[in-house]
Design an enzyme around this catalytic site. Sequence first.
Site, mmCIF file in Angstrom:
data_model
loop_
_atom_site.group_PDB
_atom_site.id
_atom_site.type_symbol
_atom_site.label_atom_id
_atom_site.label_comp_id
_atom_site.label_asym_id
_atom_site.label_seq_id
_atom_site.Cartn_x
_atom_site.Cartn_y
_atom_site.Cartn_z
ATOM 1 N N LEU A 244 0.838 -1.206 0.000
ATOM 2 C CA LEU A 244 0.000 0.000 0.000
ATOM 3 C C LEU A 244 0.872 1.255 0.000
ATOM 4 O O LEU A 244 0.752 2.127 0.875
ATOM 5 C CB LEU A 244 -0.929 -0.034 1.219
ATOM 6 C CG LEU A 244 -1.917 -1.209 1.247
ATOM 7 C CD1 LEU A 244 -2.655 -1.262 2.566
ATOM 8 C CD2 LEU A 244 -2.890 -1.165 0.087
ATOM 9 N N HIS A 245 1.751 1.351 -1.017
ATOM 10 C CA HIS A 245 2.672 2.485 -1.088
ATOM 11 C C HIS A 245 1.911 3.815 -1.015
ATOM 12 O O HIS A 245 2.167 4.652 -0.150
ATOM 13 C CB HIS A 245 3.451 2.449 -2.409
ATOM 14 C CG HIS A 245 4.240 1.198 -2.658
ATOM 15 N ND1 HIS A 245 5.349 0.828 -1.929
ATOM 16 C CD2 HIS A 245 4.071 0.224 -3.585
ATOM 17 C CE1 HIS A 245 5.832 -0.324 -2.393
ATOM 18 N NE2 HIS A 245 5.084 -0.714 -3.400
ATOM 19 N N ASP A 246 1.009 4.022 -1.951
ATOM 20 C CA ASP A 246 0.353 5.332 -2.068
ATOM 21 C C ASP A 246 -0.675 5.593 -0.970
ATOM 22 O O ASP A 246 -0.730 6.730 -0.455
ATOM 23 C CB ASP A 246 -0.288 5.464 -3.456
ATOM 24 C CG ASP A 246 0.754 5.500 -4.570
ATOM 25 O OD1 ASP A 246 0.405 5.262 -5.726
ATOM 26 O OD2 ASP A 246 1.940 5.766 -4.258
#
Length: 317
Positions: A244-246
Amino acid sequence: MSTEQPLHLILDTDPGIDDALALLLALASPEVSLEAVTTVSGNVPLTQTTRNARALLALAGRQDIPVAAGAERPLVRPPIHAADVHGPSGLGRAELAEPASPARAATKAPILISERIKAAPGTITLVAIGPLTNLALAVRMDPEIAQQVREVVIMGGALRVPGNVTPAAEFNIYADPEAAHIVFHAGWPLRLVSLDTTQQVGLTRAQFTPLCRPESLIGRSIEAMLAHYFEDFAPRAGYERFHLHDPLALAAAFRPELLRWEPVYVDVELSGSQTAGATIAWFRRRSQTPPPNVLAATAVDIEGFTTFFLERLARLL
Ligand code: RIB
Ligand code: CA
């Protein structure tokens, strides 16, 4: 962060599956007033990232939010994409309806970013979750926005962990290192959410199940996006989790307490044939180390963020 007033936020993005989840998180969070979405070439070409942004807003019933397209290529280098990760459309197998309404913002992204910041000094939080081309163009055009923006939050870089495009560089920085260099040296208040923390918040396909409700169009769309990742990309790449980078970078803008922050000087490598796009962080300061230019996220409340993310997204279903 618990304030009465919502955070007035502009999201610069290259949807992208994790971008899509970050956009939905913004729309699900009452702490955020999403003022505009600006798009950039990144995971897929600009025409596609722009269409995806407009289609995602329409999916969530928020066609009222303007979308401004930005740079269709990096400042210097040729464009790169990540269609293997996100699918040719950028949104996996999801087939979102063509947005009915015409694009609301005729303005180009760098102009919209600059105009909105100048119109409300100290109010706008700019969250960038793609390559930094639009931000670099905006601050080169109007350097004073660096003193007028409330804060800039970036998903990008790899400080004490390997990159995800090359051993040295993370995608958003590697895609446009010259833009990143401009952004890191513009003098604005900058929070950096790098792979060092975003790679700690990966979910298995089973953990996404509560969001993939078949009775919900948004739920079915999330399921279709992730079906590409978990069936078409992850097995070949050896991944079991979707990072869930962003969404973590977006959450950092209004829930900074979910992460630990450390002021540090970070520079961007431009000339290395093997190291272009590397983000060099001087955690161990030396006499010649310049003053810190970012607040770097160095740890994350994994369980706290995961629970927060799933609970917030579930509100949209
Ligand atoms: O390296 C991760 C970043 O690159 C994320 O923003 C993802 O969407 C891709 O753009
Ligand atoms: Ca992105």
